[in-house]
Design an enzyme around this catalytic site. Sequence first.
Site, PDB file in Angstrom:
ATOM      1  N   LYS A 203      67.753   9.915 -56.350  1.00  0.00           N
ATOM      2  CA  LYS A 203      69.751   9.316 -56.406  1.00  0.00           C
ATOM      3  C   LYS A 203      70.112   8.973 -57.819  1.00  0.00           C
ATOM      4  O   LYS A 203      70.576   9.316 -58.703  1.00  0.00           O
ATOM      5  CB  LYS A 203      70.423   9.151 -55.416  1.00  0.00           C
ATOM      6  CG  LYS A 203      71.685   8.547 -55.535  1.00  0.00           C
ATOM      7  CD  LYS A 203      72.257   8.043 -54.837  1.00  0.00           C
ATOM      8  CE  LYS A 203      73.906   8.253 -55.306  1.00  0.00           C
ATOM      9  NZ  LYS A 203      74.566   6.432 -54.164  1.00  0.00           N
ATOM     10  N   ARG A 263      70.390   8.039 -47.334  1.00  0.00           N
ATOM     11  CA  ARG A 263      69.905   8.384 -46.108  1.00  0.00           C
ATOM     12  C   ARG A 263      70.718   9.988 -45.913  1.00  0.00           C
ATOM     13  O   ARG A 263      70.978   9.761 -44.486  1.00  0.00           O
ATOM     14  CB  ARG A 263      69.757   7.303 -45.415  1.00  0.00           C
ATOM     15  CG  ARG A 263      71.044   6.705 -45.407  1.00  0.00           C
ATOM     16  CD  ARG A 263      70.356   4.953 -44.889  1.00  0.00           C
ATOM     17  NE  ARG A 263      71.408   4.197 -45.140  1.00  0.00           N
ATOM     18  CZ  ARG A 263      71.661   3.826 -45.996  1.00  0.00           C
ATOM     19  NH1 ARG A 263      70.960   3.514 -47.143  1.00  0.00           N
ATOM     20  NH2 ARG A 263      73.145   2.628 -45.748  1.00  0.00           N
ATOM     21  N   GLU A 348      67.953   1.106 -42.066  1.00  0.00           N
ATOM     22  CA  GLU A 348      69.479   1.123 -43.473  1.00  0.00           C
ATOM     23  C   GLU A 348      70.580   0.808 -43.515  1.00  0.00           C
ATOM     24  O   GLU A 348      70.803  -0.026 -44.249  1.00  0.00           O
ATOM     25  CB  GLU A 348      68.562   1.949 -44.030  1.00  0.00           C
ATOM     26  CG  GLU A 348      68.371   1.616 -45.771  1.00  0.00           C
ATOM     27  CD  GLU A 348      67.656   2.862 -46.833  1.00  0.00           C
ATOM     28  OE1 GLU A 348      68.144   3.858 -47.224  1.00  0.00           O
ATOM     29  OE2 GLU A 348      66.891   1.785 -47.668  1.00  0.00           O
ATOM     30  N   HIS A 379      51.155  10.174 -23.568  1.00  0.00           N
ATOM     31  CA  HIS A 379      49.530   9.658 -23.345  1.00  0.00           C
ATOM     32  C   HIS A 379      48.998   8.691 -24.264  1.00  0.00           C
ATOM     33  O   HIS A 379      48.151   8.432 -25.106  1.00  0.00           O
ATOM     34  CB  HIS A 379      49.115  10.694 -23.552  1.00  0.00           C
ATOM     35  CG  HIS A 379      49.020  12.035 -22.732  1.00  0.00           C
ATOM     36  ND1 HIS A 379      48.280  11.912 -21.199  1.00  0.00           N
ATOM     37  CD2 HIS A 379      50.214  12.777 -22.264  1.00  0.00           C
ATOM     38  CE1 HIS A 379      48.398  13.559 -20.395  1.00  0.00           C
ATOM     39  NE2 HIS A 379      49.896  13.996 -21.465  1.00  0.00           N
TER      40      HIS A 379
END
Length: 541
Positions: A203, A263, A348, A379
């Site tokens: 950006k 984001r 964030e 697991h």
Amino acid sequence: MDTESLWAALAAHHDAVRDRSILSLFAEPGRADTFSASLAYVDGQPGQLLFDFSKTNLDATGLELLVRLARAAGVEARRDAMFRGAPINETEGRAVLHTMLRGGAPEAPAPARAEAEATLARMRAFAQAVRAGRFAGAGGAFADIVNIGIGGSDLGPAMATLALAPWHDGPRTHYISNVDGAHAADTLRGLDPARTLVIIASKTFTTIETMTNAATVRDWLVAGGVADPAAQLVAVSSAGARAAEWGIPAERVFGFADSIGGRYSVWGPVGLALMLAVGPESFDAFLAGGAAMDRHFRQTPLERNLPVLLALTGLWHNQVCGHATRAVLPYDQRLSRLPAYLQQLEMESNGKRVAMDGRDLPRHSGPVVWGEPGTNGQHAFYQLIHQGTRVIPCEFLIAAQGQEPALAHHHRLLVANCLAQSEALMRGRSLDQARALMAARGLEGDELERQARHRVFPGNRPSVTLAYRQLTPHVLGMIVALYEHRVFVEGAVLGINSFDQWGVELGKELAVALEPLLAPGADDSGKDGSTRLLLAHLRGA
Ligand code: F6P
């Protein structure tokens, strides 16, 4: 009641009900229907999304208080302000218009919408040219795409490319994010520079990791015999002028406005690698899914509104019950990057210690979000979720239909395991049940008692489940937009600006100052003892 009184009422309600059994709530007829909500029919496609939050300790009183809290906090007005392009990102003086990229904000300012649509049209034309081999590299049609970006310029498209693997019919797509040279080295190994298209996605076009990786990959192109490396570069940025400094022609610079947070940017040019992978049509379906969720978010009363309910359940567990983390557990291998994506989106956005007006938050900010796909996690860390001393609210995601129809028997097992986990968390196993189990295995006396205690599951542990029909581009769009709006609602109720990220700055500044101190003999006397010890150990190796 004002918001503080509602928070107090919620705390009092929690005190009154904290020890009751979640299972006992199902004695009330219709609990599952009342404490679930669905998007039954969207854009001509039935049975899309079901959000079940009945396996929590929320009851009608708690839910009513939470909905009143959302109203009192002004969630609806803030939502409408966001969609029409008001500058709700107050610390940066910016609008928040990622919804516009997917056609979800028809009343956003017309010039901004026109620009986003024009860029999308250019992306489509470019993707078609690359996929058809009309735009090619020095050695012919592009076989590989390398996207260089980090954070929001990486996690969204990387997560979605994996999620939509069955629709991936374009060039192979790779993502380099970490400044650790190992990431670039491992990714580039085996690729043909003359047939690799490189997207530099940033950006700001200043992020040190991305710029360092971009320079390394450009050198790799040159070393691989590509005489004009800029001819194989694409820039995705809101800083077009900086992109131009790389010699990338304007037709291969895909810009986006300041109102698109990193984001939240997968829906526009940052999604270019995804579009190249799955094609413009599937990308459009992804956008349409996001826009369908926008409509639902804007038009549905809070009581039945999926993002709102997801957010209120989150606030209940974190701020009211005090559970500091939330596990996101997709029973969907191709959503294995979703937890990492959500970590940035949620932490964030809502990991802030002050409210919009700069005052200290009177309660905790957003939760720690973490997770791994099921059944792998079972697991590994589920032991602690079931028998550890802390309660960890779990969020399960599961499809009715897998992406691999030829392996339907795998999917049945996946579904059974997912449902088994939420049931086990809620039911648990009592000491008496554990004793009976040990007796059935032939144990008795002290040994039976000792072994039984290890087999007790306290149960009464909350979980929610998001069930979707199948992980298609459209459904993925809905899920991602659902989470975006959930973060928005949680932030609005907490009074947080979910759209800035000042908390990442200090570390960046110190890294710039620290780098020269790695040189042999550098004067590090201004640093603390620990940092000096570590510098001495790491320097010049
Ligand atoms: O450092 C955090 C951050 O600014 C994120 O918010 C952003 O997604 C990421 O870095 C990458 O930024 P850019 O796209 O400007 O390179």
